[in-house]
Every structure is written in structure tokens, then in C-alpha cells.
Design an enzyme around this catalytic site. Structure first.
Site, PDB file in Angstrom:
ATOM      1  N   LYS A 138       0.864  -1.180   0.000  1.00 11.94           N
ATOM      2  CA  LYS A 138       0.000   0.000   0.000  1.00 11.94           C
ATOM      3  C   LYS A 138       0.901   1.230   0.000  1.00 11.94           C
ATOM      4  O   LYS A 138       1.942   1.259   0.684  1.00 11.94           O
ATOM      5  CB  LYS A 138      -0.877  -0.035   1.255  1.00 11.94           C
ATOM      6  N   SER A 190      -9.534   1.468   2.907  1.00 11.23           N
ATOM      7  CA  SER A 190      -8.689   2.235   2.020  1.00 11.23           C
ATOM      8  C   SER A 190      -7.619   1.424   1.298  1.00 11.23           C
ATOM      9  O   SER A 190      -7.018   1.903   0.349  1.00 11.23           O
ATOM     10  CB  SER A 190      -8.009   3.346   2.817  1.00 11.23           C
ATOM     11  N   SER A 225      -9.610  -0.798   7.120  1.00 11.82           N
ATOM     12  CA  SER A 225      -9.033  -0.586   5.790  1.00 11.82           C
ATOM     13  C   SER A 225      -8.311  -1.781   5.182  1.00 11.82           C
ATOM     14  O   SER A 225      -7.943  -1.740   4.017  1.00 11.82           O
ATOM     15  CB  SER A 225      -8.081   0.612   5.816  1.00 11.82           C
TER      16      SER A 225
END
Lengths: 496, 478
Positions: free
Chosen positions: A79, A154, A178
Site C-alpha cells: 500500500k 482504504s 481498511s
């Protein structure tokens, strides 16, 4: 495991034994990314050269007789809020466009040490603030199961990348769901470890008392293997716990569904949850029960506390954490301003997107003189109360099960204009962050439209072993694997 | 109407750690800009602070010496504000659970001893520095100082006179130096002071509106600024005006304070607990260990100097001003220097050297052992006091021992009775006229003869002995 994606564990075994080369595996991953990423937009940055170089080093090391690590040759995506030395790390924000960290996150060092090969950085809601990856300054990511839908967020880029088979495993971060929510919406496994289990050094902070790094994988076994590599004390993170990482992968062998006591909060299967989600979660719990697990109804109901508490704590901490993006030392700086405050204001005004600004404002307000007691202090008290409620529940049960998300993947654009609706997506996932518990989302079925549905399991703090064992029991019990996501079938044919 | 002045001081001292409060960067003063920085103290994305335990010990040590109540649990908080020298956009400080709670400091003023309350003494990190150097109007940021550990010592509003503030600062500095928790060097910024001051009619309970004075770069200036501010406030009130709550800067050149900014309500720093640094539990064993390690404090040292070396009050006061000088003095004595001689040399000659240099004893080439050697040469009459001063300068510049320098410069005096006797006889024989004058009753003629002997020996003769021999050979005058 989706049949198109060999398990990270099998890949590592084949590289260690010399059956396959790391460069061969990495080239496959890079080719898949090249074919599918234009449609998915899961990756913000692909580091082909770095990945090939690392793979060749690993192959050379094996040739030279060295023993390779447990993730030897495994391509992995990170990420883009995890700092990678010299490799652009943007957090999905204009304000960090072009920012190359001067250091590696602890998890990056540990992955490299274990032989993993970092192939690129994945898309996310700006600064991890969102539940759909639509808040990325660089555009949304698509769900591999339906490109018109969100992958969740996310860590949507990481979830989509694993679901589409671009990489076998990826890392995400989880402040209020997330990792787990996009795992659920993309049909993969997502683990948020206990707070303090994995060093946060190098994870760009959103809500410091909530943030945790964790893996997104196809199987619980892969999640366990990554967890063992990543967990353990780190002198660079004062909140990281001292206890050493357990060998969770080996512990999976000892799972015993008949000893498992699963707490089922009645409130989590009631109003506000889509029928398909309730049905899939119920079915998987019944399957576990059929194999001998005990289901115990719980009165635990956090629906009134969790969301307000979470959005006070997370936004308050975020308002402070994001103060460093001032255009003074790095990142983007607005031009043409004579005085300091003018420059800072303009840089932040231009650099942050609307959701980030909204949260900074909320947090600034909650911490302001005269409001602190009513908001932040209350939230701290609510957090402590929830901790006591969970502790009481864990006296009777080993894990607690809920849907991960109240709905399957929703269409891109559906909730982006309604922040409150978006925030409600997090109702089942935020308690684990507020209380510091480990949480795991495991695919448990699909909606009538073929959209994946995940079941969330939570365990006592630092008891990831039981959590992962329970997750593996669910994999054993669930009706059938989901198979290949449509985007993969389509593009794979085209790419060959 | 007669007015009473109320003063409270906020003193920031830099703790003497090798590394910063939350990262491993050095804290050396004067390094080239941004050479002592890392991603942590430069506030890069993703970094985390890790508390320096050494700084915690130093803070507790200071707290013990100030009789502060010690928290068993202390925590850190974020103080949020934007400024270019503040890399994270917040300062890690302590808000509601400071490491050191209420304590006190005893000072001596002209009107007698006074006990000044300490509100708190908490840990925090320093900010960086802005350099507005060149004509281009560009400002530069130096983050070497960012993250340096500070102890903020806040006094109660107990001080009533500007000279009390001076005495408080002097005493506080002395205590902190004795503890070796800070070098308290105002020029290098390792001690900084802000003053809060207000006035009220004598006998009134309620405090007047205060102003805060910054930019105070010496203790003398603190006193001067407070005197100025007291007069300014009294004058304003007596002429029917009011005092505005504001921050004022001391303008040293103009010897006055000027408005820096007006406070409209309290600043809102949005303090909240620092989530990255867990609350710190301080075991009572740790405090007891630190208490056992506490060095002698100035009060104790002064008493001992007077007792053990029979030093006078003035000598004790001047010597004890610097713990390092006390150590130096005691070392000279322990190496055989006489306490009485040693104090003169230390207070005059050694202090002069310090004033000429950068004020640091460790920078001196002169060791306490070699000074003791010189004093022994004087005591045994091998070197005259005058020659010893010459030797001292040489020793101070070369770092060589007294013995070596005296040999090299030929400073040893002639105390050989036989040899000097011949020289004296020769002068007496050659200067019949002067001898005559002496014998005729002109006592002063002896000085002339002495001068001649000294000249003959190039000043090396022991003057005491020369006088003795002259008197012996000439007989009584008259």
C-alpha cells in the site's frame, strides 16, 4: 485460493528448492500487472527494475548455496502509505507527489529479509481515509469482480491486486477496517493484527492509536506466514509490543474446530445489513457449527458507540498527524506566497483532497479548547467502555464473528457524495481498532450478483494464533471457493 | 500609591544528553546546519518517536534537587501549532501529567533567604531554528536543534523584585550545573528564560494583568527588562491607563521592551495525549537510585569549603559559583597545593584565563596537578612569586608542568647561601659610596644595593636571602 494464483507458500518452496527461479515468478507478476492494471488501477507505481534486480539477487544467492527466507521470490505489493527508500510514496495524495522517503519501513526491511520481492505500490484512499479507494488523488481502483464497483478501502489497491492475481500477497494498513473491508469486498483474506503487534515505523500515520499494518492474501495460511515475518518488537516503535512473533503457520496445523467457541453478537445480524451478507455469514457459521464449533449468542452491541467514537479519535489524531505536510521540507509547495502562513495554507489547500480536509477540520474542532472534554475525552471513555465489554465477552468465547461489511461492493460514485453513508460501512470493523483486537476477514460466500462477502472474526488482543486457526476452520467449512474474478478471466485471455 | 511587582519565570534548559529526546541524532552545538538530523527529527512521513531514557533520568534528577513531587505515571502530549521550525506541526511536550510536579528553590536575596515555589518541571522537545541570513529575503531552516531534550521549569508567581528574579536564575543555574543535567549556557541557548510580570497595589490579593517578556539573553537583562516593565506598568496605571495582556520583546540596544504580539484570549494548542509514546511508569526504585546518586548541591559545597579549607565568605561565594572550579580547586589542594595559596591562584589567575578563553575549564591546558606543582615550588622557595607568575603563563599556554617550565625559562631562584654571599660581598666591595650612605643612616640605600645584587643574578636571587646577607655583611645602619 483462487486457482489462477499459486500460493505464496508454494512459490517460496519452489524457489528455495530451485524448482523455479525468482526472476521467472517476478516476470509473471509484472506481466499480469501490465495486462490488468490499466483496467484495475490497483497500482500507483510499478518498480519493475527494482523487482527484477532483487529477484536476480535471490537467484544468485541460491546458486551460491545460501538458504533463502520463508518468502523467497514471492512478489508482493505494498500500500502506498508504507515508506520505501527511494521509491515514491504518495499516500494517494497530491501533497506527497514525488516524495521519495529516505528510509524503509520496518515491514519493508522484514519482507526483504524474508526474501519477498516488492513489485510496486498500490492505490488507496488519500492518507488511508476512506472505504472505497475513491478518495485517491490519482483516481479510483476497480473491483476485479465488477469493474464498475469499488474494491473497498482504504487498502483497495492491495485487495484488488491480490484478488486479480497480480501478486499473490500484499500489505495494507487498517485504521478502522481498511484491510478487512476491501478484503471482504474483493474476496480475499485480510488480517489486521493486534495494536502493537507489527511495527508502525514507516507507515504514514493516520490515526496513530488505531493504525496497524497487515497482510492481504488468498488464504489464511499465507496470512499466517506473512504475519509471522512481520510481527515482533521493534526498537523504532515505542508502541510495538515486546513479545516475539509466534509461528502462526505451524499453529494452523493444530486447529480444532470442535473446541472453537464462536460469539455471535445478535445486533450484527440485524437491521442495516444487506440480506445477502447476513445469509452468507449465517451459512458459514452454520457450517462451522455443523463441524462441531459452538455458536454462542452475545448481547454485545456497539452500534451506537463505535462510529462516533472512531470518527472522533481517528480525526483528532489525523488533524495532528497531517500537520507536517506544510510544504516546508518535502512534498508539494504552493508558489507565489510571500509569508510563511500564506505558503503553508496554500500548500495544504492545494495538496489535500476534500475528504482529508473534512477529517482535519473535524479533528481540529474536536480537540479545540472548550470541546475537548465533550468530544475527545468522551471518546476516550467510550473506548475504555468498549474494551471492558469485549473483555467480558471473551470470557465466554474464543472469537467473535460478524459480517466484515454490511454490504458487498457498491458501485463507484454511489456513496462518494454522502460521507455519513460511507462512514457507516465501518460499523463492524472499527471496534477491533478502538480496542486493539486482532481482526480477520475471510471470504465466506457471494451475493446473487456474484460479489464476494466476507466474515469477520475477532479475538483477544495478541491472540492472532486462535484467530487464524478459526479462519482456517472457516476455510475448511465454507461451501466452495469463489473461483476466478471475471476481470481475470477476460484479461488473461487477452494478454496471452 | 505603592505597588507590588509579581514575577514568574519560565526557564528552558537543554538537558545534557548525547542524543535527542526521540531519536538517535547528536546534540552537539554549532554543527553545520541540518547535519544532525534524521527522518525522525526532520518530521518525515511515517516516522515514530522513541523516548530517550537518559533524558528522563536527567529530568528526574533535576526534580529531586528542586524537591518536586514525582509522578508515578507521566505521559507526553502534543502541542499543535504551525511554524517553519517545527517539523511535525506539533511539539511533543507534557500537559497534565508532568514528570516533575510542585517543588521549590531556596534563594538568598538582599533582604534575606526566600523560598520560591516551582509549579512544574516538564520534558519537551526543542524546535529547530530559522536563519534569516541573506539579503535575498529567503529564510533557511536548521533542524539540528529540533528534538533536543528540554526541561521547562516554571516558577510560581512568587518573585517580587527584579533582583529576586536575578538571584533565582543564578541559583537555579548553579543547582543545574552542580547536578550536571545541563551546561546552562545562555549564549548557546542551552538556558533560555521568559518572564511573566504584573503589578498590583500593595496589599491587593488579585493579580494584575501580566505581560510576557521574551528575548532575554542574560540574567542581567532579565533584571533590566523586569525593572523597565515594572516601571512601564506602574506609570501606565498611575496615569489612568490599563495593561494589555501581550508578549513583549526585550530590546537590548534600546534598553526597553517592545510589543511583539497581543494575546487575544488564550492560545489554543489543542493538546492531546501523544499516541506514539506510551505513558511512562516511574518505579520508586528508579527514583531512589537517582536520589542516592545525587551529587552535593551548592549549599552543601559552600558549607564544606568554609569548613575544610577555612575559606572566607567571599572566597566561598566566588569559587562555588562554578562546580567545575570547585573541583579544580580541591584537586590543586589534594595534589599538595596549600589551601590558602591555591584559592588566590584559582580565583585570580585561573579565572582570568577562563575569562580570556571560552570559559570552559576542560579547555584549559593547565591541569590542577601542574598548578599544585607550581605552588609547591613557591612554598619551598625554589621559585619566587614573581617568577611563578611568568611560569604560570607559560604553563597555561603550553600545557607543560611547572618543573619543566621553570627549568626551561631558568626561573628557579638562587637560594644557595654560599654562592649569594660571594655576590653580595662583591657588590658591597664595589659600592663603597653607597655602603657609606647606608652606614651613615640612610636605610634606603639598602634597596639600591639589593637591586644591584638582583641585577647581577639576573633577578634569580632569593630577595629575602639577599636582604638577609646584606644586613649581615653591612651590620646595623647608623
Amino acid at each position: 485460493m483462487s486457482p489462477s494464483t499459486p500460493s505464496a507458500l508454494d512459490l517460496a518452496t519452489s524457489v528455495r528448492s530451485g524448482e523455479r527461479t525468482a526472476i521467472d515468478i517476478v516476470e509473471e507478476s509484472l506481466a499480469a500487472i501490465e495486462a490488468l492494471n490499466p483496467k484495475l488501477r490497483a497500482f500507483l507505481k510499478v518498480d519493475g527494475n527494482g523487482a527484477r534486480q532483487r529477484a536476480e539477487e535471490l537467484d544468485a544467492a541460491r546458486q551460491a548455496g545460501e538458504t533463502l527466507g520463508p518468502l523467497a521470490g514471492v512478489p508482493i505489493a505494498l500500500k502506498d502509505n508504507l515508506c520505501t527508500r527511494g521509491l515514491e510514496t504518495t499516500c494517494g495524495s497530491r501533497i506527497l507527489e514525488g516524495y521519495r522517503p529516505p528510509y524503509d519501513a520496518t515491514v519493508v526491511e522484514r519482507l526483504r529479509g524474508a526474501g519477498a520481492v516488492i513489485v510496486g505500490k498500490t492505490n488507496l484512499d488519500e492518507f488511508a481515509m476512506g472505504s472505497s479507494t475513491e478518495n485517491s488523488a490519482f483516481g479510483p481502483t476497480s473491483n476485479p469482480w465488477d469493474a464498475s464497483r469499488v474494491p473497498g478501502g482504504s487498502s483497495g489497491g492491495s485487495a484488488a491486486a491480490v484478488a486479480a492475481g497480480l501478486v499473490p500477497v500484499a500489505l495494507g494498513s487498517d485504521t478502522g477496517g481498511s484491510i478487512r473491508q476491501p478484503a471482504s469486498l474483493c474476496g480475499v483474506v485480510g488480517l489486521k493484527p493486534s495494536y502493537g503487534r507489527i511495527s508502525r515505523f514507516g507507515l504514514v500515520a493516520f490515526g496513530s492509536s488505531l493504525d496497524q499494518i497487515g497482510p492481504l492474501t488468498s488464504t489464511v495460511a499465507e496470512a499466517a506466514a506473512l504475519f509471522s515475518v512481520l510481527a515482533g518488537p521493534d526498537p523504532r516503535d515505542g508502541t510495538c509490543d515486546e513479545r516475539p512473533a509466534p509461528d502462526s503457520l505451524a499453529a494452523l496445523e493444530k486447529r480444532d474446530v470442535s473446541r472453537l467457541r464462536i460469539g455471535v453478537p445478535r445486533a450484527a445480524f440485524g437491521a442495516g445489513v444487506e440480506a445477502s451478507v447476513t445469509a452468507a455469514c449465517r451459512a458459514s457459521l452454520d457450517a462451522l457449527s455443523a463441524r462441531g464449533a459452538r455458536l454462542i449468542d452475545l448481547d454485545l452491541d456497539w452500534s451506537d458507540l463505535a462510529i462516533p467514537t472512531y470518527y472522533l479519535v481517528a480525526t483528532s489524531e489525523a488533524s495532528s498527524n497531517l500537520a507536517r505536510y506544510d510544504g516546508v521540507r518535502y512534498g508539494s509547495r504552493a508558489a507565489g506566497h510571500e509569508d510563511l502562513i500564506g505558503m503553508i495554507t496554500a500548500s495544504r489547500g492545494a495538496g489535500f483532497g476534500p475528504e482529508v480536509k473534512r477529517r482535519i477540520l473535524l479533528g481540529t474542532y474536536a480537540l479545540s479548547a472548550g470541546y475537548y472534554d465533550a468530544y475527545y475525552r468522551k471518546a476516550t471513555q467510550a473506548r475504555a467502555l468498549m474494551g471492558r465489554q469485549f473483555a467480558a465477552a471473551f470470557e465466554q468465547v474464543d472469537v467473535i464473528a460478524t459480517p466484515t461489511s454490511p454490504t458487498p461492493a457498491f458501485p463507484i460514485g454511489e456513496k462518494s457524495e454522502d460521507p455519513l453513508q460511507m462512514y457507516l460501512c465501518d460499523v463492524f470493523s472499527v471496534p477491533a481498532n478502538l480496542v486493539g483486537l486482532p481482526g480477520l476477514s475471510v471470504p465466506c460466500g457471494a451475493s446473487a450478483d456474484g460479489l464476494p462477502i466476507g466474515l469477520q472474526l475477532m479475538a483477544r488482543r495478541f491472540d492472532e494464533t486462535t484467530l487464524l486457526q478459526a479462519g482456517a476452520c472457516l476455510e475448511d467449512a465454507r461451501p466452495e471457493p469463489l473461483g476466478l474474478p471475471p476481470i481475470h478471466r477476460l484479461a488473461k485471455g487477452g494478454a496471452r | 500609591m505603592s505597588w507590588e511587582c509579581v514575577i514568574g519565570l519560565e526557564v528552558h534548559v537543554q538537558l545534557r544528553t548525547k542524543t535527542k529526546l526521540f531519536c538517535g541524532c547528536r546534540t552537539t552545538f554549532g554543527a553545520s546546519p541540518n547535519s544532525q538530523t534524521c527522518p525522525v527529527c526532520a518530521g518525515h512521513p511515517g516516522v515514530l518517536p522513541v523516548l530517550n531514557r537518559g533524558a528522563v533520568d536527567l529530568a528526574l534528577r533535576a526534580g529531586l534537587a528542586l524537591d518536586c513531587s514525582m509522578a508515578s505515571v507521566t505521559k507526553f502530549d502534543r502541542k499543535n501549532y504551525f511554524y517553519a521550525d517545527l517539523p511535525k506541526g506539533y511539539q511533543i511536550s507534557q500537559f497534565d501529567l508532568p514528570i516533575n510536579g510542585p517543588g521549590h528553590l531556596d534563594i538568598v536575596t538582599e533582604s534575606g533567604p526566600r523560598r520560591i515555589g516551582i509549579t512544574r518541571a516538564h520534558l519537551e522537545e526543542d524546535a529547530g531554528k530559522l536563519i534569516h541570513a541573506d539579503a535575498s529575503g529567503v529564510s533557511h531552516v536548521d533542524l539540528n536543534r529540533a528534538g533536543t531534550p528540554l526541561l521547562e521549569i516554571v516558577s510560581d508567581p512568587d518573585l517580587r523584585q527584579p533582583e529576586e528574579a536575578f538571584a533565582y536564575l543564578k541559583t537555579l543555574k548553579q543547582v543545574l550545573q552542580y547536578l550536571d543535567v545541563s551546561d546552562c549556557n545562555m549564549e548557546e541557548g542551552s538556558l533560555r528564560c521568559d518572564a511573566n510580570v504584573s503589578v498590583r497595589p500593595m496589599g491587593q490579593e488579585a493579580l494584575g494583568t501580566k505581560t510576557e517578556i521574551k528575548n532575554l539573553n542574560s540574567f542581567k537583562n532579565v533584571q533590566k527588562a523586569l525593572e523597565y516593565e515594572r516601571a512601564r506598568q506602574i506609570e501606565a496605571l498611575e496615569s489612568g491607563g490599563t495593561i494589555r495582556q501581550e508578549t513583549r520583546l526585550w530590546d537590548d540596544a534600546a534598553s526597553r521592551t517592545r510589543v511583539m504580539r497581543v494575546k487575544e484570549g488564550a492560545d489554543d494548542y489543542r493538546y492531546f495525549p501523544e499516541p506514539d509514546v506510551p505513558p511512562l511508569t516511574i518505579a520508586s526504585e528508579r527514583i531512589e537510585r537517582l536520589r542516592a546518586d545525587l551529587p552535593e548541591l551548592p549549599v552543601q559545597v559552600r558549607a564544606r569549603l568554609a569548613r575544610d579549607y577555612s575559606l572566607g565568605e567571599y572566597e566561598v561565594e566566588v569559587l562555588a559559583d562554578s562546580r567545575a572550579l570547585v573541583t579544580f580547586y580541591e584537586s590543586v589542594v589534594s595534589h599538595g597545593g596549600s589551601p590558602k595559596e591555591a584559592i588566590n591562584w584559582v580565583l585570580n589567575d585561573v579565572r582570568r584565563l577562563l575569562n580570556e578563553g571560552d570559559g570552559r575549564l576542560e579547555e584549559l591546558k593547565l591541569s590542577s596537578e601542574s598548578l599544585a606543582g607550581l605552588l609547591k615550588l613557591v612554598a619551598s622557595d625554589r621559585v619566587s612569586t614573581q617568577a611563578a607568575r611568568k611560569a604560570f603563563e607559560q604553563m597555561a599556554s603550553s600545557g607543560r608542568s611547572a618543573e619543566e617550565v621553570v627549568q626551561e625559562l631558568g626561573l628557579e631562584q638562587i637560594s644557595d647561601r654560599g654562592a649569594l654571599s660571594d655576590q653580595v660581598a662583591a657588590v658591597v666591595a664595589a659600592q663603597a659610596k653607597i655602603v657609606e650612605q647606608y652606614r651613615g643612616g640612610k636605610v634606603k640605600a639598602l634597596d639600591a644595593l639589593m637591586g644591584m645584587v638582583m641585577r647581577e643574578t639576573r633577578g634569580k636571587a632569593n630577595p629575602q636571602l639577599v636582604r638577609e646577607l646584606l644586613v649581615e655583611q653591612l651590620g646595623e645602619p647608623g
